[in-house]
Design a protein around this motif. Structure first.
Motif, PDB file in Angstrom:
ATOM      1  N   GLU A 274       0.851  -1.185   0.000  1.00  0.00           N
ATOM      2  CA  GLU A 274       0.000   0.000   0.000  1.00  0.00           C
ATOM      3  C   GLU A 274       0.885   1.233   0.000  1.00  0.00           C
ATOM      4  O   GLU A 274       2.086   1.147   0.254  1.00  0.00           O
ATOM      5  CB  GLU A 274      -0.857   0.025   1.273  1.00  0.00           C
ATOM      6  CG  GLU A 274      -1.871  -1.087   1.319  1.00  0.00           C
ATOM      7  CD  GLU A 274      -2.873  -0.884   2.447  1.00  0.00           C
ATOM      8  OE1 GLU A 274      -3.912  -0.271   2.196  1.00  0.00           O
ATOM      9  OE2 GLU A 274      -2.603  -1.330   3.575  1.00  0.00           O
TER      10      GLU A 274
ATOM     11  N   ARG B  64      -0.316   3.714   8.114  1.00  0.00           N
ATOM     12  CA  ARG B  64      -0.473   2.742   7.026  1.00  0.00           C
ATOM     13  C   ARG B  64       0.919   2.253   6.607  1.00  0.00           C
ATOM     14  O   ARG B  64       1.759   3.049   6.206  1.00  0.00           O
ATOM     15  CB  ARG B  64      -1.196   3.388   5.841  1.00  0.00           C
ATOM     16  CG  ARG B  64      -1.507   2.408   4.710  1.00  0.00           C
ATOM     17  CD  ARG B  64      -2.344   3.056   3.624  1.00  0.00           C
ATOM     18  NE  ARG B  64      -3.648   3.484   4.098  1.00  0.00           N
ATOM     19  CZ  ARG B  64      -4.673   2.658   4.306  1.00  0.00           C
ATOM     20  NH1 ARG B  64      -4.544   1.377   4.063  1.00  0.00           N
ATOM     21  NH2 ARG B  64      -5.818   3.125   4.743  1.00  0.00           N
ATOM     22  N   TYR B  65       1.127   0.979   6.749  1.00  0.00           N
ATOM     23  CA  TYR B  65       2.455   0.422   6.512  1.00  0.00           C
ATOM     24  C   TYR B  65       2.373  -0.742   5.532  1.00  0.00           C
ATOM     25  O   TYR B  65       1.291  -1.242   5.244  1.00  0.00           O
ATOM     26  CB  TYR B  65       3.063  -0.079   7.821  1.00  0.00           C
ATOM     27  CG  TYR B  65       2.987   0.930   8.929  1.00  0.00           C
ATOM     28  CD1 TYR B  65       3.874   2.007   8.963  1.00  0.00           C
ATOM     29  CD2 TYR B  65       2.018   0.829   9.925  1.00  0.00           C
ATOM     30  CE1 TYR B  65       3.788   2.958   9.963  1.00  0.00           C
ATOM     31  CE2 TYR B  65       1.923   1.779  10.930  1.00  0.00           C
ATOM     32  CZ  TYR B  65       2.811   2.839  10.947  1.00  0.00           C
ATOM     33  OH  TYR B  65       2.724   3.774  11.935  1.00  0.00           O
TER      34      TYR B  65
ATOM     35  N   ARG C  77     -17.152  -4.163   3.700  1.00  0.00           N
ATOM     36  CA  ARG C  77     -15.759  -4.419   4.026  1.00  0.00           C
ATOM     37  C   ARG C  77     -14.963  -4.657   2.747  1.00  0.00           C
ATOM     38  O   ARG C  77     -15.534  -4.939   1.704  1.00  0.00           O
ATOM     39  CB  ARG C  77     -15.641  -5.622   4.969  1.00  0.00           C
ATOM     40  CG  ARG C  77     -16.532  -5.511   6.184  1.00  0.00           C
ATOM     41  CD  ARG C  77     -15.834  -5.140   7.464  1.00  0.00           C
ATOM     42  NE  ARG C  77     -14.568  -5.797   7.620  1.00  0.00           N
ATOM     43  CZ  ARG C  77     -13.442  -5.174   7.957  1.00  0.00           C
ATOM     44  NH1 ARG C  77     -13.433  -3.905   8.176  1.00  0.00           N
ATOM     45  NH2 ARG C  77     -12.326  -5.849   8.096  1.00  0.00           N
TER      46      ARG C  77
ATOM     47  N   GLY D  64     -10.129  -1.479  13.474  1.00  0.00           N
ATOM     48  CA  GLY D  64     -10.276  -2.890  13.162  1.00  0.00           C
ATOM     49  C   GLY D  64     -11.691  -3.192  12.721  1.00  0.00           C
ATOM     50  O   GLY D  64     -12.574  -2.336  12.792  1.00  0.00           O
TER      51      GLY D  64
ATOM     52  N   GLY E 261     -10.235  -8.695  12.513  1.00  0.00           N
ATOM     53  CA  GLY E 261      -8.807  -8.370  12.500  1.00  0.00           C
ATOM     54  C   GLY E 261      -8.650  -6.961  13.028  1.00  0.00           C
ATOM     55  O   GLY E 261      -9.294  -6.036  12.531  1.00  0.00           O
TER      56      GLY E 261
HETATM   57  P1  AMP Z   1      -8.580  -5.134   7.272  1.00  0.00           P
HETATM   58  O1  AMP Z   1      -8.071  -6.535   7.246  1.00  0.00           O
HETATM   59  O2  AMP Z   1      -8.273  -4.361   6.026  1.00  0.00           O
HETATM   60  O3  AMP Z   1      -9.988  -5.024   7.712  1.00  0.00           O
HETATM   61  O4  AMP Z   1      -7.733  -4.408   8.390  1.00  0.00           O
HETATM   62  C1  AMP Z   1      -7.995  -4.560   9.741  1.00  0.00           C
HETATM   63  C2  AMP Z   1      -7.265  -3.483  10.501  1.00  0.00           C
HETATM   64  O5  AMP Z   1      -5.870  -3.627  10.293  1.00  0.00           O
HETATM   65  C3  AMP Z   1      -7.563  -2.080  10.017  1.00  0.00           C
HETATM   66  O6  AMP Z   1      -8.704  -1.572  10.630  1.00  0.00           O
HETATM   67  C4  AMP Z   1      -6.320  -1.331  10.429  1.00  0.00           C
HETATM   68  O7  AMP Z   1      -6.348  -0.968  11.792  1.00  0.00           O
HETATM   69  C5  AMP Z   1      -5.257  -2.362  10.245  1.00  0.00           C
HETATM   70  N1  AMP Z   1      -4.578  -2.175   8.961  1.00  0.00           N
HETATM   71  C6  AMP Z   1      -4.970  -2.609   7.744  1.00  0.00           C
HETATM   72  N2  AMP Z   1      -4.079  -2.279   6.806  1.00  0.00           N
HETATM   73  C7  AMP Z   1      -3.098  -1.604   7.435  1.00  0.00           C
HETATM   74  C8  AMP Z   1      -1.879  -0.993   7.019  1.00  0.00           C
HETATM   75  N3  AMP Z   1      -1.472  -1.023   5.762  1.00  0.00           N
HETATM   76  N4  AMP Z   1      -1.103  -0.407   7.960  1.00  0.00           N
HETATM   77  C9  AMP Z   1      -1.478  -0.367   9.243  1.00  0.00           C
HETATM   78  N5  AMP Z   1      -2.607  -0.931   9.700  1.00  0.00           N
HETATM   79  C10 AMP Z   1      -3.418  -1.538   8.811  1.00  0.00           C
END
Ligand code: AMP
Length: 431
Positions: free
Chosen positions: A115, A121-122, A258, A282, A305
């Motif tokens: 990303e 965001r990492y 989602r 999350g 997650g």
């Molecule tokens: P997701 O699986 O996309 O629903 O992500 C769940 C949670 O993981 C999100 O709400 C963020 O808190 C965290 N998250 C997702 N992508 C990133 C990212 N690239 N960097 C940091 N945290 C992330």
């Protein structure tokens, strides 16, 4: 230093001072999961690429964000971008459908997504995830949500917003999709390029677009909750009853969808008041079709997650992290001939007795050693001096302004063990 030796873009080192905070958060994960009856599972950091391909052809995650590569044997592998598919795969592979249901699992793991890096965001981030597999009972959706909420409460975050929605199932979603397409079609030309693609591939995702123009159009879109089949309606109503029984504050957001295709019925997202709208902490939901899609029996399941990197940012910003890092109990300062070897012997005895201790490893002056002890937040300094040693003695000094006393070398370990126990008792009473 050349940038070729910096950590890759979008990744970072978590250094001492930070790791203690991570461990505190991880500890709360383990404790909360133990109290909720969830057991830890550890799956590989990479999987066959096909597994993640199942997450939805039209998702950003699959289209643009996966770290995929061929290994030396020519197998297509992908670093895990999320945790649910691997857990579903493990459930199937280990015939967990023969275990008592539901099977309740959790994990803490790094996730890898290509990303655009920015604050929070990492390309490698970390998630605490939980999955309850093998039951369609809405009570388990409620339990999973309460597990997330309780975990946040324990790390000190109570100011949460929980948004809930139901996105239906294969019986009612096609009808809702058609309604959405009818709504969006006349406005397509003023919507963003991504939405034009989403219109063809997965019209539900258009509800999630952050572009102001697109948001305007989706503001008047039909609501998923108005198009649920009786079974999905009942599921949502019962879930709400359970959440209310638990005294949870939640908000229905009929536009919540989602990023991954496998969700059915329940979806939810948690954000902290201090984070912006696009910075969820999350989320999760029900994925009743995933295991069958992986070739297994029909297995309803629900999970979440939670991003830990963002959680730590929120805790830090909110001043909610307690100072962590205990410092050592004792620092052994050496002075004179033969002192280092004697101190080293005592150091090992102290550590064997479970007393956190350290000593000088740089042959510094006594004054510099005292400074080092202070830096390590040592509670006591033991001065191991040539002259005292000759009389079979060492000096024990309390760092926080207390006095000092001479004691027999053989008395040192039992004395410090006793003092360490006492400070542990006093510390826990103070809480
Ligand atoms: P997701 O699986 O996309 O629903 O992500 C769940 C949670 O993981 C999100 O709400 C963020 O808190 C965290 N998250 C997702 N992508 C990133 C990212 N690239 N960097 C940091 N945290 C992330």
């Amino acid at each position: 230093m050349g940038t070729e030796y910096a950590a890759p873009r979008g990744t970072r080192d978590i250094l001492p001072g930070e790791t203690e905070k991570w461990r505190f958060v991880e500890e709360q994960v383990h404790r909360t999961c133990a109290d909720f009856g969830y057991a830890e599972v550890r799956t590989p950091l990479f999987e066959h690429s096909e597994l993640f391909g199942r997450l939805g052809e039209a998702t950003d995650l699959v289209q643009k964000e996966m770290y995929s590569f061929d290994d030396r044997g020519g197998r297509g592998l992908t670093l895990r971008p999320e945790g649910t598919a691997p857990v579903a795969r493990a459930y199937l592979q280990h015939h967990m459908d023969a275990w008592p249901q539901p099977v309740k699992l959790y994990y803490i793991s790094p996730m890898f997504r290509y990303e655009r890096p920015q604050a929070g965001r990492y390309r490698q981030h970390h998630q605490f995830g939980a999955e309850a597999l093998g039951t369609l009972d809405p009570a388990i959706d409620a339990e999973v949500i309460m597990l997330a909420v309780e975990f946040y409460r324990r790390v000190g975050l109570s100011d949460l917003s929980l948004e809930l929605n139901s996105i239906g199932c294969p019986a009612c979603r096609p009808g809702y999709r058609e309604e959405l397409s009818r709504h969006f079609a006349p406005h397509l030309d003023r919507m963003c390029g991504d939405c034009q693609v989403r219109f063809e591939r997965n019209v539900l995702r258009m509800l999630d677009c952050k572009q102001p123009e697109c948001r305007e159009v989706s503001a008047g879109a039909p609501r998923s909750t108005d198009h649920l089949c009786p079974e999905c309606r009942r599921h949502l109503d019962e879930l709400i009853l359970y959440l209310e029984a638990a005294g949870l504050n939640w908000r229905l957001n009929p536009r919540l969808v989602r990023g991954i295709d496998y969700y059915t019925k329940t979806v939810f997202e948690v954000s902290a008041a201090v984070l912006g709208a696009d910075r969820a902490l999350g989320g999760g939901g029900r994925y009743d079709g995933l295991i069958a899609e992986l070739g297994g029996p029909d297995t309803p399941a629900v999970g979440f997650g939670l991003g830990l990197d963002r959680l730590l940012i929120v805790l830090e910003e909110g001043g909610l992290l307690l100072p962590v890092g205990q410092g050592v109990e004792a620092f052994l300062a050496c002075a004179g001939e033969g002192a280092h070897a004697a101190a080293f012997k005592l150091l090992m005895e102290l550590r064997r007795a479970g007393v956190a201790a350290d000593m000088d490893f740089t042959q510094r002056s006594l004054k510099a050693q005292m400074k080092a002890a202070d830096h390590m937040r040592a509670r006591y300094v033991v001065i191991v001096g040539q002259d005292e040693l000759a009389r079979g003695k060492v000096i024990l000094r309390e760092m926080s302004g207390g006095g000092q006393s001479e004691l027999e070398v053989h008395e040192l370990v039992p004395r410090l063990v006793g003092l360490a126990r006492k400070s542990l008792r006093d510390g826990s009473e103070g809480k």
